[in-house]
Every structure is written in C-alpha cells, then in structure tokens.
Design a protein around this motif. Structure first.
Motif, PDB file in Angstrom:
ATOM      1  N   ILE A 197       0.881  -1.165   0.000  1.00 34.24           N
ATOM      2  CA  ILE A 197       0.000   0.000   0.000  1.00 34.24           C
ATOM      3  C   ILE A 197       0.918   1.214   0.000  1.00 34.24           C
TER       4      ILE A 197
ATOM      5  N   VAL B  30      -2.743   3.596  -2.242  1.00 29.54           N
ATOM      6  CA  VAL B  30      -2.938   2.873  -3.497  1.00 29.54           C
ATOM      7  C   VAL B  30      -2.279   1.509  -3.370  1.00 29.54           C
TER       8      VAL B  30
ATOM      9  N   SER C  65      -1.369  -0.398 -10.281  1.00 29.38           N
ATOM     10  CA  SER C  65      -1.860   0.377  -9.139  1.00 29.38           C
ATOM     11  C   SER C  65      -3.381   0.349  -9.112  1.00 29.38           C
ATOM     12  N   TYR C  66      -3.926  -0.015  -7.961  1.00 33.52           N
ATOM     13  CA  TYR C  66      -5.380  -0.055  -7.775  1.00 33.52           C
ATOM     14  C   TYR C  66      -5.812   0.901  -6.678  1.00 33.52           C
ATOM     15  N   SER C  67      -6.932   1.532  -6.917  1.00 34.00           N
ATOM     16  CA  SER C  67      -7.650   2.350  -5.948  1.00 34.00           C
ATOM     17  C   SER C  67      -9.062   2.487  -6.490  1.00 34.00           C
TER      18      SER C  67
ATOM     19  N   HIS D 248     -11.881   4.889  -7.005  1.00 33.11           N
ATOM     20  CA  HIS D 248     -12.179   6.317  -6.965  1.00 33.11           C
ATOM     21  C   HIS D 248     -13.560   6.601  -6.380  1.00 33.11           C
TER      22      HIS D 248
ATOM     23  N   GLY E 271     -10.642   5.631  -2.034  1.00 32.72           N
ATOM     24  CA  GLY E 271      -9.475   4.894  -1.545  1.00 32.72           C
ATOM     25  C   GLY E 271      -9.581   3.424  -1.881  1.00 32.72           C
ATOM     26  N   LEU E 272      -9.118   2.579  -0.976  1.00 37.17           N
ATOM     27  CA  LEU E 272      -9.093   1.136  -1.228  1.00 37.17           C
ATOM     28  C   LEU E 272     -10.410   0.475  -0.867  1.00 37.17           C
TER      29      LEU E 272
ATOM     30  N   ASP F 291     -10.323  -3.774  -5.164  1.00 37.12           N
ATOM     31  CA  ASP F 291      -8.901  -3.635  -5.475  1.00 37.12           C
ATOM     32  C   ASP F 291      -8.144  -4.916  -5.143  1.00 37.12           C
TER      33      ASP F 291
END
Length: 113
Positions: free
Chosen positions: A39, A44, A87-89, A91, A95-96, A100
C-alpha cells in the motif's frame, strides 16, 4: 481469514460511497494475502512486475486489461521495457475497496500460470 485463492474467485461489484472504504486494519489483513503487493503513500495498492522481453510485458498488460474489462474495475498501469507497475484504488469510494484486492488476487493467479 481470506486467502489469495478465495479472493481470486470473487468478482467485483459496483461500489459507491465511503461506507465501502476499507480501514487500515482490513486493508492490511487483505494485503497479507498478496505477496509482493504494497500500500503506497497515497493509499494505493501497487505491485511491480518484471519480464524478460517487451513481448512478455505487453502480453501481461493485455491480459490485465482483459481482466479489468471483465470485472469493470481498472488499474493504472505504468509500462516500460520489461516492467509494469499495477496500481489499484477505487475512486468511487475515495481509496481502497475490496474490489482492489480481488483484482490484485486475480492478477497473482494469472502471474502464477
């Protein structure tokens, strides 16, 4: 406890609103299922992948793109020769989210093949 294979079998669902935002404890617990993922400062979920050739890099990128379309959950990808940063988030939650981690687990399952 959730495991990587169990996460990889789940599917993303539409999530909107901060009630779906994972707290640090839950995100950290899920992170434990994903070797090599981290993280980052901005909250992210990220991992760097390396490949022996540009062709292998693009095959991975296209496979991740297909997975993203199927799950309707899209990562940011930074692509270079022999490397990809995923990269995952989420929107829509700020946030997470579980989505994700589900997609990261699916990528791990693909990378193991």
């Amino acid at each position: 406890m959730t495991t990587e294979p169990a996460l990889a079998l789940e599917h993303c669902r539409p999530l909107r609103g901060s009630e779906h935002l994972l707290d640090l404890a839950r995100a950290s617990a899920l992170l434990g299922c994903l070797p090599g993922w981290r993280i980052a400062e901005a909250g992210v979920l990220q991992k760097d992948f390396t490949f022996a050739s540009y062709a292998a890099t693009l095959l991975f990128v296209n496979t991740v793109a297909g997975l993203a379309e199927r799950e309707d959950h899209h990562p940011d990808l930074e692509v270079g020769y022999g490397r990809v940063k995923v990269s995952y988030s989420t929107h829509d939650v700020g946030g997470l989210s579980r989505n994700d981690f589900i997609c990261a687990a699916k990528i791990e399952a693909l990378a193991a093949i």
